[in-house]
Design a protein around this motif. Sequence first.
Motif, PDB file in Angstrom:
ATOM      1  N   ARG A  50      -4.522  12.123   8.309  1.00  0.00           N
ATOM      2  CA  ARG A  50      -5.470  11.296   9.055  1.00  0.00           C
ATOM      3  C   ARG A  50      -6.885  11.656   8.608  1.00  0.00           C
ATOM      4  O   ARG A  50      -7.149  12.775   8.174  1.00  0.00           O
ATOM      5  N   ILE A  98       5.925  22.587  12.623  1.00  0.00           N
ATOM      6  CA  ILE A  98       5.780  24.038  12.400  1.00  0.00           C
ATOM      7  C   ILE A  98       6.835  24.783  13.224  1.00  0.00           C
ATOM      8  O   ILE A  98       7.481  25.715  12.741  1.00  0.00           O
ATOM      9  N   SER A 157      -9.436  12.511  10.196  1.00  0.00           N
ATOM     10  CA  SER A 157     -10.088  13.636  10.857  1.00  0.00           C
ATOM     11  C   SER A 157      -9.503  14.982  10.428  1.00  0.00           C
ATOM     12  O   SER A 157     -10.040  16.028  10.784  1.00  0.00           O
ATOM     13  N   GLN A 158      -8.424  14.962   9.672  1.00  0.00           N
ATOM     14  CA  GLN A 158      -7.769  16.223   9.307  1.00  0.00           C
ATOM     15  C   GLN A 158      -8.465  16.870   8.101  1.00  0.00           C
ATOM     16  O   GLN A 158      -9.234  16.215   7.400  1.00  0.00           O
ATOM     17  N   PRO A 159      -8.232  18.157   7.870  1.00  0.00           N
ATOM     18  CA  PRO A 159      -9.063  18.895   6.909  1.00  0.00           C
ATOM     19  C   PRO A 159      -8.974  18.404   5.462  1.00  0.00           C
ATOM     20  O   PRO A 159      -9.923  18.571   4.705  1.00  0.00           O
ATOM     21  N   PHE A 193       0.058  21.790   7.420  1.00  0.00           N
ATOM     22  CA  PHE A 193      -0.468  22.554   8.541  1.00  0.00           C
ATOM     23  C   PHE A 193       0.425  23.776   8.664  1.00  0.00           C
ATOM     24  O   PHE A 193       1.664  23.645   8.644  1.00  0.00           O
ATOM     25  N   LEU A 232      -9.382  20.960  13.858  1.00  0.00           N
ATOM     26  CA  LEU A 232      -8.589  20.688  12.648  1.00  0.00           C
ATOM     27  C   LEU A 232      -7.716  19.440  12.827  1.00  0.00           C
ATOM     28  O   LEU A 232      -7.090  18.967  11.894  1.00  0.00           O
ATOM     29  N   TRP A 233      -7.645  18.918  14.041  1.00  0.00           N
ATOM     30  CA  TRP A 233      -6.860  17.721  14.395  1.00  0.00           C
ATOM     31  C   TRP A 233      -5.408  17.784  13.930  1.00  0.00           C
ATOM     32  O   TRP A 233      -4.919  16.854  13.283  1.00  0.00           O
ATOM     33  N   SER A 268       2.963  17.360  13.528  1.00  0.00           N
ATOM     34  CA  SER A 268       2.772  18.513  12.649  1.00  0.00           C
ATOM     35  C   SER A 268       2.994  19.822  13.403  1.00  0.00           C
ATOM     36  O   SER A 268       3.653  20.737  12.911  1.00  0.00           O
TER      37      SER A 268
END
Lengths: 349, 327
Positions: free
Chosen positions: B90, A141, B92-94, B101, A131-132, A137
């Motif tokens: 980015r 969290i 590559s992110q979903p 996130f 999920l990178w 990030s």
Amino acid sequence: MRDVAIVSFAQSNAESDVRSEVEILQPVAAEAIKRSGLDRVDIEFTCSGSSDWLQGQPFAFVMALDAVGSWPPIKESHVEQDGAWALYEAWVKIQTGEVESALVYSFGKTSPGDIALIQAIQLDPYCVTPLWPDLDSVSGIQARACLEAGVATERQMAEVASRSLRDAIDNPHAVRKGDYSVDELLEKPFRVSPLRDYDCPANSDGATVMVIAAGDRVSKLCERPVWIRGFDHRIDPPALGVRDLTRIPSAGLCAEKVGARSDKLDFAEVTAPYSHQEIILRKEMGLGDDLPVNLSGGSLAAHTLMSCGLNRIGDAAMRIAAGKGDRALAHAAQGPCLQQNLAVVLEGE
Amino acid sequence: MSIEELVKNTEPMRGPHVIEYPFRRSCGPVLSRFFTGLREGKLVGIRSVTSGVLVPPAEYDPQTAAALDEFVDVGPGGEVVSYAWVSKPRASQPLQHPFAFALVKLDGADTGLLHAVDVGGDEAKMSVGMRVAPRWAAERKGEIRDIEAFVPEAEAHPAPPVMATEDKPVGSVLTPIRLEYDFTAGKEQSVFLHGLAEKRILGAKRPGDDLVYVPPRGADPRTAEPTSEIVEVSDKGTVVTYSIVRVPSENIKLDLPYVCINVLLDGSDLPFFHVMQKCELGDVRIGMRVQAQWLPDDQLKPSVESIEYFAPIDEPDVPFEQIKEYC
């Protein structure tokens, strides 16, 4: 337990350093060795910490040996960890009685890549890395969990940053510093809410070198030796969802094992790349609100990955050597949300 | 240009550098169950000894390390335990628009699953405790990205059925890794590379010393002192060792088999790695004399590729005794 002292220390940090790893490390190593009073060839063990992934230079950790000299062949070891863990290995090596002195070094470059994103490869490769999630990030969290649980407030986070950046003004190795009021910082935009730029580490490139020696040799080498009085490292589980992110039990346990809680400390240097992490660490390690923490500015002022933990230890040692305190806790951390922790208690003679 | 001028004029070189590889990981029986579930549009956790129901399931208890085997169906709904708002995603992110996130605690689970939450780019719609459910990918392969993202529960739909091309349990997952860098060659290496663009091979030595390193290394490994004096060496040299390559490699354009050589250039004290052509395989030997064959002048560049290959020259072999230290 053998008495071991930090006899010299040198570091370099730059926001972006275009030199090769060898070129960055060589002058720092030369400085630390010179200050140690030992001849390079008389230092019996060499241990380093680095990670080639950070800068994308395969075998940087092997080439770096040129900068400390490897002829005649030396006894050498490397950990893919912050240099603080290399220091631990060197300290253990001296404890075994096999050697009397050691050279410890580390280096890291954060500027060649998107370092927050690159650090996604330290996460669970099955369910998380695909999920990178960048480290900002993941740390965000954790920060929000702290805000929700009342462990920290945004104002307290800004207070940590404001104080660190102000303390860093006097630190020639800081790459981010300045006099900013808390209110001024709270007006800045979010990078990854709830984190603003100043809540995130001041990523930098650089190298760190330290020389340590066993008791019998030390009195000849330094005016005011700084002794390692306790040393411990611990780890929490890897799965982020399993951990209570508002707690760092492994940091608390380290502090307890090195006797940091029970004894009087003059100051502490801790590795808290994100501002809320200093607040968690203070609580977990039993550091009172009055205790000066990160007079260097810490990771909010310069965060050379793989070196920052060793820098905290070295900064604390140099402060004691200069007579600005007698007893300090120094702390290093690795992994997402401070998963792995190391503590050392330093004491001036 | 003199060497002094070249050193003075050389800015450290920078350039793009990409490390990319697909990593296929076998997942073992526990994660196989999890990924096979995802392919079917179901979520499964595992009951631990000390930490309740874990999602994703773990093989062992996080505190006691006891082996775990009691699978538990969880979700599909759950609540956001904590989140961070990604305003600049980015590639590559979903998701490619702003998203969160988050750790999502699925119904029936006791731990949070890290994933993306899609609220259409509106951060105001995010809150801790909000109810979410998966938005499933239409094509599912048995991997974590079979869930595109979690969405507010009211917007979620049941998982569309899978077009079953594969009914065996998932045995492995593919983790593509791509890391991009703006790579720097450092000062001395940059001088070396710029020298090649001028058809010159530059080495370095410690001032006051005789040993010359090619390419320059920044420090003398014997003394740890800087190799700050740049010197030019010959493009002729002696083969000190070699190997014959018979297996293809992705980035080498030469015809197989070809010869890799370590060549000790005249004036240098460190063998230099390159390839040799224009030579029968049977004739290659330690001690033979070779010379760099350069690209045409208008194609020279700051790269070792400026030397196409080394080729034998008509000079007598160097006796082994004279080069044995380098072999």
